[in-house]
Design a protein around this motif. Structure first.
Motif, PDB file in Angstrom:
ATOM      1  N   LEU A  81      57.128  52.799  64.371  1.00  0.00           N
ATOM      2  CA  LEU A  81      56.366  53.943  63.869  1.00  0.00           C
ATOM      3  C   LEU A  81      54.869  53.644  63.922  1.00  0.00           C
ATOM      4  O   LEU A  81      54.076  54.494  64.335  1.00  0.00           O
ATOM      5  CB  LEU A  81      56.800  54.296  62.448  1.00  0.00           C
ATOM      6  CG  LEU A  81      56.073  55.471  61.804  1.00  0.00           C
ATOM      7  CD1 LEU A  81      56.244  56.742  62.629  1.00  0.00           C
ATOM      8  CD2 LEU A  81      56.579  55.690  60.382  1.00  0.00           C
ATOM      9  N   VAL A  82      54.478  52.459  63.541  1.00  0.00           N
ATOM     10  CA  VAL A  82      53.070  52.062  63.588  1.00  0.00           C
ATOM     11  C   VAL A  82      52.557  52.110  65.021  1.00  0.00           C
ATOM     12  O   VAL A  82      51.469  52.627  65.289  1.00  0.00           O
ATOM     13  CB  VAL A  82      52.873  50.656  62.979  1.00  0.00           C
ATOM     14  CG1 VAL A  82      51.457  50.147  63.193  1.00  0.00           C
ATOM     15  CG2 VAL A  82      53.225  50.653  61.500  1.00  0.00           C
ATOM     16  N   LYS A  83      53.333  51.601  65.961  1.00  0.00           N
ATOM     17  CA  LYS A  83      52.914  51.598  67.367  1.00  0.00           C
ATOM     18  C   LYS A  83      52.822  53.019  67.936  1.00  0.00           C
ATOM     19  O   LYS A  83      51.938  53.312  68.740  1.00  0.00           O
ATOM     20  CB  LYS A  83      53.836  50.727  68.200  1.00  0.00           C
ATOM     21  CG  LYS A  83      53.664  49.246  67.894  1.00  0.00           C
ATOM     22  CD  LYS A  83      54.335  48.397  68.932  1.00  0.00           C
ATOM     23  CE  LYS A  83      54.024  46.938  68.719  1.00  0.00           C
ATOM     24  NZ  LYS A  83      52.807  46.517  69.392  1.00  0.00           N
ATOM     25  N   VAL A  84      53.723  53.908  67.517  1.00  0.00           N
ATOM     26  CA  VAL A  84      53.651  55.305  67.951  1.00  0.00           C
ATOM     27  C   VAL A  84      52.386  55.954  67.394  1.00  0.00           C
ATOM     28  O   VAL A  84      51.677  56.668  68.108  1.00  0.00           O
ATOM     29  CB  VAL A  84      54.916  56.090  67.533  1.00  0.00           C
ATOM     30  CG1 VAL A  84      54.722  57.585  67.709  1.00  0.00           C
ATOM     31  CG2 VAL A  84      56.112  55.612  68.336  1.00  0.00           C
ATOM     32  N   LYS A  85      52.069  55.698  66.137  1.00  0.00           N
ATOM     33  CA  LYS A  85      50.844  56.242  65.545  1.00  0.00           C
ATOM     34  C   LYS A  85      49.613  55.758  66.302  1.00  0.00           C
ATOM     35  O   LYS A  85      48.697  56.541  66.571  1.00  0.00           O
ATOM     36  CB  LYS A  85      50.735  55.833  64.073  1.00  0.00           C
ATOM     37  CG  LYS A  85      51.688  56.544  63.162  1.00  0.00           C
ATOM     38  CD  LYS A  85      51.512  56.052  61.726  1.00  0.00           C
ATOM     39  CE  LYS A  85      52.446  56.739  60.762  1.00  0.00           C
ATOM     40  NZ  LYS A  85      52.247  56.267  59.371  1.00  0.00           N
ATOM     41  N   MET A  86      49.589  54.479  66.649  1.00  0.00           N
ATOM     42  CA  MET A  86      48.452  53.928  67.395  1.00  0.00           C
ATOM     43  C   MET A  86      48.348  54.554  68.782  1.00  0.00           C
ATOM     44  O   MET A  86      47.248  54.858  69.253  1.00  0.00           O
ATOM     45  CB  MET A  86      48.587  52.411  67.493  1.00  0.00           C
ATOM     46  CG  MET A  86      48.382  51.709  66.168  1.00  0.00           C
ATOM     47  SD  MET A  86      48.760  49.939  66.157  1.00  0.00           S
ATOM     48  CE  MET A  86      48.012  49.338  67.629  1.00  0.00           C
ATOM     49  N   ALA A  87      49.485  54.765  69.438  1.00  0.00           N
ATOM     50  CA  ALA A  87      49.477  55.382  70.767  1.00  0.00           C
ATOM     51  C   ALA A  87      48.970  56.813  70.705  1.00  0.00           C
ATOM     52  O   ALA A  87      48.216  57.250  71.579  1.00  0.00           O
ATOM     53  CB  ALA A  87      50.878  55.340  71.367  1.00  0.00           C
ATOM     54  N   LEU A  88      49.364  57.547  69.664  1.00  0.00           N
ATOM     55  CA  LEU A  88      48.910  58.932  69.523  1.00  0.00           C
ATOM     56  C   LEU A  88      47.396  59.014  69.357  1.00  0.00           C
ATOM     57  O   LEU A  88      46.770  59.944  69.859  1.00  0.00           O
ATOM     58  CB  LEU A  88      49.592  59.601  68.329  1.00  0.00           C
ATOM     59  CG  LEU A  88      51.052  59.978  68.523  1.00  0.00           C
ATOM     60  CD1 LEU A  88      51.651  60.468  67.212  1.00  0.00           C
ATOM     61  CD2 LEU A  88      51.193  61.041  69.600  1.00  0.00           C
ATOM     62  N   LYS A  89      46.804  58.055  68.674  1.00  0.00           N
ATOM     63  CA  LYS A  89      45.353  58.053  68.479  1.00  0.00           C
ATOM     64  C   LYS A  89      44.619  57.891  69.804  1.00  0.00           C
ATOM     65  O   LYS A  89      43.508  58.380  69.957  1.00  0.00           O
ATOM     66  CB  LYS A  89      44.942  56.930  67.529  1.00  0.00           C
ATOM     67  CG  LYS A  89      45.281  57.211  66.096  1.00  0.00           C
ATOM     68  CD  LYS A  89      44.791  56.103  65.194  1.00  0.00           C
ATOM     69  CE  LYS A  89      45.168  56.395  63.754  1.00  0.00           C
ATOM     70  NZ  LYS A  89      44.693  55.345  62.837  1.00  0.00           N
ATOM     71  N   GLN A  90      45.238  57.203  70.765  1.00  0.00           N
ATOM     72  CA  GLN A  90      44.585  56.947  72.042  1.00  0.00           C
ATOM     73  C   GLN A  90      44.807  58.060  73.067  1.00  0.00           C
ATOM     74  O   GLN A  90      44.123  58.104  74.081  1.00  0.00           O
ATOM     75  CB  GLN A  90      45.067  55.620  72.617  1.00  0.00           C
ATOM     76  CG  GLN A  90      44.668  54.440  71.765  1.00  0.00           C
ATOM     77  CD  GLN A  90      45.174  53.129  72.319  1.00  0.00           C
ATOM     78  OE1 GLN A  90      45.896  53.087  73.301  1.00  0.00           O
ATOM     79  NE2 GLN A  90      44.777  52.046  71.687  1.00  0.00           N
ATOM     80  N   LEU A  91      45.751  58.959  72.786  1.00  0.00           N
ATOM     81  CA  LEU A  91      46.039  60.036  73.734  1.00  0.00           C
ATOM     82  C   LEU A  91      45.050  61.181  73.589  1.00  0.00           C
ATOM     83  O   LEU A  91      44.607  61.493  72.489  1.00  0.00           O
ATOM     84  CB  LEU A  91      47.445  60.605  73.496  1.00  0.00           C
ATOM     85  CG  LEU A  91      48.638  59.738  73.836  1.00  0.00           C
ATOM     86  CD1 LEU A  91      49.922  60.488  73.493  1.00  0.00           C
ATOM     87  CD2 LEU A  91      48.638  59.343  75.291  1.00  0.00           C
ATOM     88  N   SER A  92      44.744  61.811  74.697  1.00  0.00           N
ATOM     89  CA  SER A  92      43.956  63.036  74.683  1.00  0.00           C
ATOM     90  C   SER A  92      44.911  64.207  74.514  1.00  0.00           C
ATOM     91  O   SER A  92      46.107  64.102  74.801  1.00  0.00           O
ATOM     92  CB  SER A  92      43.194  63.194  75.994  1.00  0.00           C
ATOM     93  OG  SER A  92      42.314  62.111  76.178  1.00  0.00           O
ATOM     94  N   THR A  93      44.398  65.330  74.069  1.00  0.00           N
ATOM     95  CA  THR A  93      45.221  66.520  73.905  1.00  0.00           C
ATOM     96  C   THR A  93      45.846  66.896  75.241  1.00  0.00           C
ATOM     97  O   THR A  93      45.172  66.938  76.266  1.00  0.00           O
ATOM     98  CB  THR A  93      44.377  67.694  73.379  1.00  0.00           C
ATOM     99  OG1 THR A  93      43.788  67.298  72.139  1.00  0.00           O
ATOM    100  CG2 THR A  93      45.221  68.924  73.156  1.00  0.00           C
ATOM    101  N   GLY A  94      47.165  67.102  75.227  1.00  0.00           N
ATOM    102  CA  GLY A  94      47.899  67.453  76.437  1.00  0.00           C
ATOM    103  C   GLY A  94      48.549  66.260  77.127  1.00  0.00           C
ATOM    104  O   GLY A  94      49.398  66.447  77.989  1.00  0.00           O
TER     105      GLY A  94
END
Length: 71
Positions: free
Chosen positions: A15-28
């Protein structure tokens, strides 16, 4: 698309790694997540639904849950 294999990790690290990945993604942008830990298989989709992030289940077997997450 980025693929994150979290099958070797136990809750709460996926879950922590998914949260970190989401922060690095751009919208879309999308990320493909592989989970095997029973707790993470419940927690990650629940979290994504809670924050309103679009996701779809690609594969759900006894050993692996595959999610495509789009920010």
């Amino acid at each position: 698309m980025i693929i994150i294999d979290l099958t070797s990790y136990r809750c709460p690290l996926p879950l922590v790694k998914v949260k970190m990945a989401l922060k690095q993604l751009s919208t879309g942008d999308s990320v493909h997540v592989l989970l095997s830990d029973p707790g993470s298989r419940q927690d990650v989709p629940r979290y994504l639904k809670k924050i309103g992030v679009c996701h779809s289940i690609g594969e759900d077997t006894d050993t692996v849950l595959s999610l495509t997450v789009t920010k």
